[in-house]
Design a protein around this motif. Structure first.
Motif, PDB file in Angstrom:
ATOM      1  N   THR A   8       0.743  -1.114  -0.088  1.00 61.73           N
ATOM      2  CA  THR A   8      -0.008   0.040  -0.007  1.00 61.73           C
ATOM      3  C   THR A   8       0.805   1.404   0.012  1.00 61.73           C
ATOM      4  OG1 THR A   8      -1.532  -1.199   1.378  1.00 61.73           O
ATOM      5  CG2 THR A   8      -1.788   1.075   1.292  1.00 61.73           C
ATOM      6  N   GLN A  52       1.221   5.003   1.035  1.00 57.81           N
ATOM      7  CA  GLN A  52       0.819   5.975   1.841  1.00 57.81           C
ATOM      8  C   GLN A  52       1.320   7.358   1.812  1.00 57.81           C
ATOM      9  OE1 GLN A  52       1.356   3.955   5.764  1.00 57.81           O
ATOM     10  NE2 GLN A  52      -0.390   2.561   5.280  1.00 57.81           N
ATOM     11  N   SER A  95      -5.170   1.325  -5.561  1.00 56.05           N
ATOM     12  CA  SER A  95      -4.654   1.775  -4.068  1.00 56.05           C
ATOM     13  C   SER A  95      -3.895   0.965  -3.367  1.00 56.05           C
ATOM     14  CB  SER A  95      -6.186   2.305  -3.389  1.00 56.05           C
ATOM     15  OG  SER A  95      -6.701   1.192  -3.054  1.00 56.05           O
ATOM     16  N   SER A  96      -3.859  -0.485  -3.770  1.00 59.90           N
ATOM     17  CA  SER A  96      -3.288  -1.546  -2.903  1.00 59.90           C
ATOM     18  C   SER A  96      -3.271  -2.745  -3.716  1.00 59.90           C
ATOM     19  CB  SER A  96      -3.861  -1.734  -1.448  1.00 59.90           C
ATOM     20  OG  SER A  96      -4.917  -2.269  -1.439  1.00 59.90           O
TER      21      SER A  96
END
Length: 534
Positions: free
Chosen positions: A185, A187, A215-216
């Motif tokens: 992920t 961040q 997004s992941s």
């Protein structure tokens, strides 16, 4: 390559840390092991940017047991030099590398790896965002992934070419632990998550995505397997990203799905250029407050985030979530006197700091340097009030940095756009409501939660500059016992800003952030609420 990465990162920081004389970074950013397992290692890089030789310099273990910690110097090629656990001198302008070794004991451990270097003259500043992490599991082996990143500019910085531009970070990762399922992920580090959005994909030998960006993603990471990834950043088109490489970073987190712990980390700084011909210093800034380790006996640097509102007349409010100034409160608000902005600099003497838990009023001096649309830098220090002052003086000091939030500032909002019914929200709970007319007058305000039922208030908003999404707020609470302290019969002042991108009247569900403080010196209190259009 690890040493080179650390040195590039530290060099970038020195450009924005003029007074730093010893700064360190660490790589890789995460390691794992098991109790009574083999030692895990990191590389630390330190630069002496001062003009004097630093003597007897050595890494310190921080929270890790000193008996299980060791170090040795390395050269530019990461080859061991000198003798184990032997301090060295660092000449002015020189870079010194160290190999750090942490040997697991009987007890599990999960925490930060302290990358500080201590010399006789001074100790390097500890910055959590540039430290490593270590997870020692009890008898459960998990992946141990060494991840390194690279950017097209070659300096560890994702440089967007414009506001709203796109950039990329390439990541190579090898699992030197056991096989396992890993969640990957990207961040945003720091306190400004709205500056950019991120996606990730796995890449092939030609650096092309294998599948769609997301997004992941989750992968089964084999033992001794090497995998590569790309992290894509897209900047907010309404604001730039100032170059704060130690707090505005993009981190790729690789976590074991079996434990949720990070088993691999790598990061890069993120920045984008300011718009041409910026002129407006007043507006809303996202703020980041840093209090060095050692203040009030703290073992780590204290971090806090919040919002700053600067009005055209120099009136300034700084709001924070409560990680500093004693830490025994959830939020605070500081209001400064009206001081004209001269040369994009605001100096506040003895401004009040309003705590939200009934503690005594404290004062602090702020110095803020503003770069229009680019950012904010400054410091705060304890105020030199006379001994007979009615106020308590804060004795600690720290740094302030901020991002000019163009996504809020560039929304031209008229008072008439705010007309309608608004719900007052605290957390996930509706705690009250009010109405606002086209002139900004607040009426029929009330709380509707247990202990405050029937507590009424009124007031209004004023707009100092029609081109700014920034409003001065005044509220007066009825003199009723059920209003409670500090509301009962008191007046509050503060500011608001609309958190809706599209221009025009605020639609149902639109939000307005509200920050207010009590105007009665004996009951100073600062707090924030969220207003939602009904």
């Amino acid at each position: 390559m690890m040493r080179t990465f650390c040195a590039l990162l530290v060099t970038g920081l020195l450009a924005t840390t003029a007074h730093a004389q010893l700064f360190t970074s660490i790589a890789p950013e995460a390691r794992t092991s098991v109790t009574n397992g083999p030692a895990v290692t990191y590389f630390a890089s330190a630069i002496n940017s001062g003009s004097e030789t630093l003597t007897n310099c050595r890494p310190i273990p921080g929270n890790f047991p000193a008996a299980n910690f060791g170090y040795q110097t390395v050269d530019a090629n990461n080859q061991l030099t000198g003798s184990p656990n032997t301090p060295v001198n660092i000449q002015p302008g020189a870079t010194q590398g160290f190999l750090l070794s942490y040997t697991p004991g009987f007890d599990p451990y999960a925490g930060l790896v302290d990358g500080r270097i201590s010399c006789d003259e001074r100790e390097s500043q500890y910055t959590p965002y540039l430290s490593g992490t270590l997870a020692i599991e009890s008898g459960v082996q998990i992946p141990d992934i060494v991840a390194i990143s690279a950017t097209p500019s070659g300096d560890g910085v994702i440089r967007l070419n414009r506001m709203g531009g796109a950039g990329v970070m390439a990541v190579a990762a090898v699992n030197i632990g056991v096989a396992g399922q890993v969640l990957i992920t990207p961040q945003s580090l720091g306190t400004f998550p709205g500056l950019a959005t991120f996606e990730v994909c796995e890449t092939d030998a030609s650096a092309q995505c294998i599948g769609a960006r997301a997004s992941s993603l989750t992968v089964n990471f084999g033992a001794n397997q090497v995998r590569t990834f790309a992290v894509f950043a897209r900047g907010n088109s309404r604001t730039n990203i100032p170059f704060y490489p130690d707090i505005i970073r993009v981190r790729l987190v690789l976590s074991a799905t079996s434990t949720g712990r990070p088993v691999g980390l790598t990061s890069a700084a993120l920045t984008s250029p300011a718009p041409e011909n910026p002129t407006q210093a007043a507006g809303i800034y996202g703020t980041f407050y840093q209090e060095p380790q050692g203040v009030r006996g703290g073992a780590e640097e204290r971090l806090d985030s919040g919002i700053a509102a600067i009005f055209p007349d120099g009136r300034t409010f700084l709001w924070g979530r409560g990680g500093i100034f004693g830490g025994g409160h959830t939020e605070w608000l500081s209001g400064t006197r009206n001081t004209p902005i001269e040369n994009n600099r605001i100096v506040s003497d003895a401004s009040l700091l309003h705590l939200s838990v009934g503690s005594s009023v404290r004062t602090v001096d702020w110095t803020l340097n503003l770069n229009p649309e680019l950012g904010m830098t400054g410091r705060y220090n304890g105020s030199n009030l006379p001994n007979d002052s009615e106020f308590t003086t804060i004795d600690q000091s720290g740094r302030v940095r901020g991002v000019w939030l163009g996504n809020l500032n560039r929304r031209q909002t008229a008072l008439a756009d705010l007309a309608g019914n608004w719900l007052v929200v605290s957390g996930n709970q509706v705690v009250g409501d009010m109405t606002m007319d086209a002139s900004g007058n607040v009426a029929n305000g009330r709380f509707r939660i247990s202990g405050f039922t029937g507590c009424q208030y009124s007031g209004g908003l004023t707009q100092p500059d029609e081109t700014l999404n920034l409003f001065a707020l005044n509220l007066t609470f009825a003199n009723r016992t059920n209003c409670g302290v500090p509301f009962n019969g008191n007046a509050f002042g503060g500011f608001t800003a609309i958190d809706v991108a599209a221009d025009g009247p605020i639609p149902s569900g639109g939000q307005m952030i509200m920050f207010v403080q009590d105007d009665v010196p004996a009951e100073r209190s600062g707090f924030s609420l969220l207003l939602v259009k009904a």
